[in-house]
Scaffold this motif. Structure first.
Motif, short mmCIF file in Angstrom:
data_model
loop_
_atom_site.label_atom_id
_atom_site.label_comp_id
_atom_site.label_asym_id
_atom_site.label_seq_id
_atom_site.Cartn_x
_atom_site.Cartn_y
_atom_site.Cartn_z
N ALA A 36 0.82 -1.22 0.00
CA ALA A 36 0.00 0.00 0.00
C ALA A 36 0.86 1.26 0.00
O ALA A 36 0.47 2.28 0.57
N ALA A 37 2.01 1.21 -0.65
CA ALA A 37 2.82 2.41 -0.82
C ALA A 37 2.17 3.29 -1.89
O ALA A 37 1.42 2.81 -2.75
N VAL A 38 2.47 4.57 -1.85
CA VAL A 38 1.93 5.48 -2.86
C VAL A 38 2.37 5.02 -4.25
O VAL A 38 3.55 4.73 -4.48
N GLY A 39 1.43 4.93 -5.17
CA GLY A 39 1.71 4.48 -6.52
C GLY A 39 1.52 2.99 -6.72
O GLY A 39 1.56 2.50 -7.85
N SER A 40 1.30 2.23 -5.63
CA SER A 40 1.08 0.79 -5.75
C SER A 40 -0.25 0.51 -6.45
O SER A 40 -1.22 1.26 -6.31
N LEU A 41 -0.29 -0.59 -7.17
CA LEU A 41 -1.51 -1.02 -7.84
C LEU A 41 -2.62 -1.22 -6.83
O LEU A 41 -2.40 -1.80 -5.76
N ALA A 42 -3.83 -0.75 -7.17
CA ALA A 42 -4.97 -0.90 -6.27
C ALA A 42 -6.24 -1.10 -7.09
O ALA A 42 -6.37 -0.60 -8.22
N TYR A 43 -7.16 -1.85 -6.52
CA TYR A 43 -8.50 -2.03 -7.09
C TYR A 43 -9.49 -1.46 -6.08
O TYR A 43 -9.42 -1.78 -4.89
N LEU A 44 -10.40 -0.61 -6.54
CA LEU A 44 -11.31 0.05 -5.63
C LEU A 44 -12.75 -0.09 -6.10
O LEU A 44 -13.03 -0.07 -7.31
N THR A 45 -13.64 -0.27 -5.14
CA THR A 45 -15.04 -0.48 -5.47
C THR A 45 -15.90 -0.14 -4.27
O THR A 45 -15.40 0.11 -3.17
N GLN A 46 -17.20 -0.13 -4.48
CA GLN A 46 -18.17 -0.13 -3.40
C GLN A 46 -18.89 -1.47 -3.45
O GLN A 46 -19.21 -1.95 -4.54
N ALA A 47 -19.13 -2.06 -2.30
CA ALA A 47 -19.74 -3.38 -2.29
C ALA A 47 -20.67 -3.55 -1.11
O ALA A 47 -20.43 -3.02 -0.02
N LEU A 48 -21.74 -4.31 -1.33
CA LEU A 48 -22.71 -4.65 -0.31
C LEU A 48 -22.19 -5.83 0.49
O LEU A 48 -21.91 -6.89 -0.08
N ARG A 49 -22.05 -5.67 1.80
CA ARG A 49 -21.64 -6.79 2.65
C ARG A 49 -22.79 -7.80 2.71
O ARG A 49 -23.84 -7.53 3.30
N THR A 50 -22.59 -8.96 2.10
CA THR A 50 -23.69 -9.91 1.93
C THR A 50 -23.64 -11.08 2.89
O THR A 50 -24.68 -11.68 3.20
N ASP A 51 -22.48 -11.48 3.38
CA ASP A 51 -22.41 -12.63 4.28
C ASP A 51 -21.18 -12.56 5.14
O ASP A 51 -20.16 -11.94 4.78
N TYR A 52 -21.28 -13.20 6.29
CA TYR A 52 -20.19 -13.20 7.27
C TYR A 52 -20.28 -14.49 8.07
O TYR A 52 -21.33 -14.81 8.65
N THR A 53 -19.21 -15.27 8.08
CA THR A 53 -19.17 -16.55 8.79
C THR A 53 -18.00 -16.53 9.77
O THR A 53 -16.90 -16.11 9.41
N LEU A 54 -18.25 -16.98 10.99
CA LEU A 54 -17.19 -17.03 11.97
C LEU A 54 -17.34 -18.29 12.81
O LEU A 54 -18.40 -18.91 12.85
N GLY A 55 -16.25 -18.68 13.46
CA GLY A 55 -16.27 -19.86 14.32
C GLY A 55 -15.73 -21.09 13.62
O GLY A 55 -15.71 -21.19 12.40
N GLY A 56 -15.27 -22.05 14.42
CA GLY A 56 -14.72 -23.28 13.88
C GLY A 56 -14.70 -24.36 14.94
O GLY A 56 -15.44 -24.30 15.93
N ALA A 57 -13.84 -25.35 14.75
CA ALA A 57 -13.76 -26.50 15.65
C ALA A 57 -12.90 -26.18 16.87
O ALA A 57 -12.07 -25.27 16.84
#
Length: 245
Positions: A91-112
């Motif tokens: 994330a240095a200045v001039g580094s390649l980046a992709y930018l967008t707006q997105a709807l947070r649709t799902d979130y999964t947490l927890g495990g064994a």
């Protein structure tokens, strides 16, 4: 650019830096295929592009207890649209980046039992996903007015726009306020800069996205500039990215 091994990918969503909590991120874009086959093609199908869309998914190790951590940040915006910036290499200045707006649709947490607590999340892009560059790095706090490094992104032809994301990662002070604007110029020295768009003043953690409007822009150099105001020694850490699409 030669083949790359992903070791320092940076991921920002709204006002959270998810880099240290994630070990996988995928950003996909696609165009609908619309058939337009007619007689006289010798039996070959004809197609053309329809609507474009993008999707983002990420996963890593669960953390909670602070607005900038993945669990707090996700629950605060689940079902909402937030800006995302993915920098594949750094994330240095001039580094390649992709930018967008997105709807947070799902979130999964927890495990064994015995597992490091994992998380997974998905988001569906709404609007344009642009390819651009980091315009301000995350590791430099700002406590006074200033401007960023000039980036030669090129002109904004008719039918395109300059898109920008802003992620405010920390805010200090009694009544801090940060106003970030997008400037363009015909030369790297920014002899006569023109303000093309301005983010809403930020007073705490959060994210914003915007796009230029109006006629085409012939300037080829771009940068961000900022104004810091408030009382109690205001200071902000933030990330910004710019892209033309």
């Amino acid at each position: 650019m030669p083949a790359q091994v992903l070791t320092d990918t940076r991921l920002f969503a709204a006002g959270a830096d998810l880099t240290g909590a994630s070990n996988k991120v995928e950003l996909s874009s696609e165009v609908e295929v619309k058939e337009r086959t007619v007689f006289g093609t010798g039996g070959w199908k004809l197609v053309q592009g329809g609507l474009r869309s993008s999707n983002l998914s990420a996963e890593g190790f669960w953390e909670a207890g602070d607005p900038g951590l993945v669990d707090d940040a996700t629950w605060a915006t689940i079902g909402g649209v937030v800006p995302w910036t993915v920098a594949p290499l750094q994330a240095a200045v001039g580094s390649l980046a992709y930018l967008t707006q997105a709807l947070r649709t799902d979130y999964t947490l927890g495990g064994a039992v015995g597992d490091l607590a994992p998380w997974q999340a998905g988001a569906s892009g709404t609007g344009v996903t642009a390819r651009g560059q980091i315009a301000h790095p995350p590791g430099t706090a700002r406590s006074s007015n200033g401007s960023g490094t000039a980036l030669q992104l090129g002109p904004v032809p008719d039918g395109t726009r300059l898109y920008a994301t802003l992620h405010v990662l920390s805010a200090a002070g009694t009544t801090p306020s940060l106003t970030v604007r997008i400037e363009s110029a015909a030369d790297a020295a920014f002899t006569t800069p023109t303000t093309r768009a301005t983010f809403t003043a930020a007073t705490g953690l959060g994210g914003q996205a915007l796009a230029t409007t109006g006629p085409p822009v012939t300037d080829t150099w771009w940068r961000i500039a900022w104004t810091v105001a408030g009382t109690g020694s205001p200071s902000f850490a933030f990330v910004a990215a710019l892209g033309i699409q």
